[in-house]
Motif scaffolding. Structure first.
Motif, PDB file in Angstrom:
ATOM      1  N   ASP A  27     -39.221  42.425  35.740  1.00 32.81           N
ATOM      2  CA  ASP A  27     -39.240  43.662  36.520  1.00 32.81           C
ATOM      3  C   ASP A  27     -37.811  44.055  36.871  1.00 32.81           C
ATOM      4  OD1 ASP A  27     -41.988  43.394  36.503  1.00 32.81           O
ATOM      5  OD2 ASP A  27     -42.131  42.664  38.568  1.00 32.81           O
ATOM      6  N   THR A  31     -34.461  48.218  45.341  1.00 36.28           N
ATOM      7  CA  THR A  31     -34.568  47.776  46.730  1.00 36.28           C
ATOM      8  C   THR A  31     -33.642  48.626  47.603  1.00 36.28           C
ATOM      9  OG1 THR A  31     -32.759  46.160  46.603  1.00 36.28           O
ATOM     10  CG2 THR A  31     -34.934  45.446  45.855  1.00 36.28           C
ATOM     11  N   ILE A  44     -36.152  40.886  38.481  1.00 34.13           N
ATOM     12  CA  ILE A  44     -37.065  39.879  39.016  1.00 34.13           C
ATOM     13  C   ILE A  44     -37.932  39.376  37.870  1.00 34.13           C
ATOM     14  CG2 ILE A  44     -38.912  39.394  40.655  1.00 34.13           C
ATOM     15  CD1 ILE A  44     -37.739  41.579  42.454  1.00 34.13           C
ATOM     16  N   LYS A  46     -40.918  37.022  36.622  1.00 32.02           N
ATOM     17  CA  LYS A  46     -42.119  36.297  37.013  1.00 32.02           C
ATOM     18  C   LYS A  46     -42.535  35.378  35.866  1.00 32.02           C
ATOM     19  CE  LYS A  46     -44.283  40.152  37.641  1.00 32.02           C
ATOM     20  NZ  LYS A  46     -45.326  41.177  37.932  1.00 32.02           N
ATOM     21  N   VAL A  58     -38.683  30.507  44.586  1.00 32.07           N
ATOM     22  CA  VAL A  58     -37.790  31.545  44.074  1.00 32.07           C
ATOM     23  C   VAL A  58     -36.367  31.013  43.955  1.00 32.07           C
ATOM     24  CG1 VAL A  58     -36.896  33.876  44.401  1.00 32.07           C
ATOM     25  CG2 VAL A  58     -39.194  33.312  45.229  1.00 32.07           C
ATOM     26  N   TYR A  60     -32.615  32.552  43.518  1.00 31.77           N
ATOM     27  CA  TYR A  60     -31.751  33.726  43.532  1.00 31.77           C
ATOM     28  C   TYR A  60     -30.521  33.397  42.684  1.00 31.77           C
ATOM     29  CZ  TYR A  60     -34.763  35.748  47.041  1.00 31.77           C
ATOM     30  OH  TYR A  60     -35.855  36.286  47.677  1.00 31.77           O
ATOM     31  N   TYR A  69     -26.492  43.305  38.417  1.00 32.61           N
ATOM     32  CA  TYR A  69     -27.790  42.636  38.477  1.00 32.61           C
ATOM     33  C   TYR A  69     -28.359  42.277  37.099  1.00 32.61           C
ATOM     34  CZ  TYR A  69     -29.748  47.069  36.968  1.00 32.61           C
ATOM     35  OH  TYR A  69     -30.034  48.192  36.228  1.00 32.61           O
ATOM     36  N   ILE A  89     -40.050  31.962  40.294  1.00 34.69           N
ATOM     37  CA  ILE A  89     -39.568  33.330  40.143  1.00 34.69           C
ATOM     38  C   ILE A  89     -38.044  33.301  40.170  1.00 34.69           C
ATOM     39  CG2 ILE A  89     -39.467  35.609  41.249  1.00 34.69           C
ATOM     40  CD1 ILE A  89     -42.263  34.994  42.418  1.00 34.69           C
ATOM     41  N   VAL A  91     -34.717  35.755  40.749  1.00 43.30           N
ATOM     42  CA  VAL A  91     -34.272  37.053  41.243  1.00 43.30           C
ATOM     43  C   VAL A  91     -32.767  37.178  41.009  1.00 43.30           C
ATOM     44  CG1 VAL A  91     -34.030  38.562  43.252  1.00 43.30           C
ATOM     45  CG2 VAL A  91     -36.075  37.130  42.998  1.00 43.30           C
ATOM     46  N   VAL A 124     -38.496  40.661  48.484  1.00 37.12           N
ATOM     47  CA  VAL A 124     -39.144  39.802  47.495  1.00 37.12           C
ATOM     48  C   VAL A 124     -40.377  39.129  48.093  1.00 37.12           C
ATOM     49  CG1 VAL A 124     -38.861  37.719  46.076  1.00 37.12           C
ATOM     50  CG2 VAL A 124     -37.036  39.435  46.170  1.00 37.12           C
ATOM     51  N   TYR A 128     -43.899  40.046  46.269  1.00 40.14           N
ATOM     52  CA  TYR A 128     -44.269  39.021  45.295  1.00 40.14           C
ATOM     53  C   TYR A 128     -44.900  37.827  46.001  1.00 40.14           C
ATOM     54  CZ  TYR A 128     -41.476  41.786  42.077  1.00 40.14           C
ATOM     55  OH  TYR A 128     -40.998  42.816  41.316  1.00 40.14           O
ATOM     56  N   THR A 130     -44.658  34.621  46.940  1.00 42.46           N
ATOM     57  CA  THR A 130     -43.611  33.610  47.092  1.00 42.46           C
ATOM     58  C   THR A 130     -43.966  32.571  48.144  1.00 42.46           C
ATOM     59  OG1 THR A 130     -42.435  34.814  48.826  1.00 42.46           O
ATOM     60  CG2 THR A 130     -41.894  35.360  46.546  1.00 42.46           C
TER      61      THR A 130
END
Length: 275
Positions: A27, A31, A44, A46, A58, A60, A69, A89, A91, A124, A128, A130
């Motif tokens: 994704d 934000t 992001i 998944k 998660v 990061y 990004y 996940i 991010v 997040v 999601y 999480t």
């Protein structure tokens, strides 16, 4: 003949569905940062089989200086396989061309510490499935992002339970005239105290033994090697457990693509209670 063709077609369809079921989903989320009053994007990832019926840890994953990004997914697309393998996940935030992942006391338009540690984490966790606590969060990154990951983890131990760095700029004082840091902190000669407050090797006092699961590495031929060696020695002096690795290599995507696979394993073990 027709029957054989139908069977073949059905087998191809089933195989295609199977491939889709075992592939990570990527994704690109938009934000909002209230602290900077602007929208920012984040990749992001998944894992395969992602379901809101369960909760996922998660990681990061921060980019370096002059990046954005999308760097990680473009340069190292194999990180999707790490999400699949370890069922977490990933991010990838935006830290700007030279945002350095802290809140600048000089320029209020740069508040990437607040954005990543508070605003993005909240986004997040809201959107999601999480594990919404420090035991389900890790943070790492390369170069500027390596600095950012340790800086954020040291200062926000209530948010992140594990942290890493790949070729991290852990002593920003080495680059007082470079990489846009002066524009965010002022001149080092005029504001050494401000620089100390934003320098990873100067913030070790914030970390107590076993408070964070820590892993970091650097290539032997990397200009960041001396700073990482200093960080390692200071952590040893304070008896703070950590994994530190020196490998052949320099400041390159080839190095980071290899490094991230080891860090993913480290964080997976942390999430599973093995670290």
């Amino acid at each position: 003949m027709n029957t054989k063709r139908i069977i073949t077609f059905l087998l191809i369809c089933v195989a295609s569905l199977g491939l889709k079921a075992t592939a990570a989903t990527i994704d690109t989320a938009t934000t909002h940062s209230a602290s900077m009053n602007k929208d920012l994007k984040a990749v992001i990832i998944k894992p395969a089989g992602y379901s809101t019926a369960q909760k996922y840890p998660v990681i990061y994953l921060l980019h370096g200086f002059s990046g954005n990004y999308s760097d990680w997914i473009k340069k190292i697309p194999a990180i999707t396989k790490l999400a699949d393998t370890y069922h977490f996940i990933i991010v990838c935030p935006d830290g700007a061309f030279a945002g350095w992942y802290f809140d600048s006391p000089v320029n209020k338009e740069f508040r990437y510490e607040t954005y990543v540690a508070n605003e993005l984490v909240s986004y997040v966790d809201k959107h999601y499935a999480t594990i919404a606590n420090r035991k389900g969060r890790a943070i790492t990154g390369l170069s500027m992002g390596g600095h950012g990951a340790l800086f954020l983890a040291f200062k926000h131990q209530d948010v992140f339970g594990a942290a890493g760095s790949m070729s991290g700029v852990v002593d920003i004082r080495q680059f007082a005239d470079s990489y846009g840091i002066e524009a965010l902190l002022g001149k080092y000669g005029e504001h050494p105290d401000v620089w100390e407050q934003h320098c990873v090797v100067s913030l070790i006092y914030l970390v107590k033994p076993n408070a964070l699961a820590l892993t970091f590495d650097c290539g032997y031929d990397d200009g960041m090697y001396s700073g990482n060696q200093e960080l390692h020695e200071k952590l040893l002096e304070r008896k703070i457990p950590h994994d530190y690795t020196v490998r052949p290599g320099s400041h390159s995507w080839e190095y980071w693509g290899n490094s991230v696979t080891y860090q993913a394993l480290f964080f997976s073990r942390y999430f599973n209670g093995e670290k």
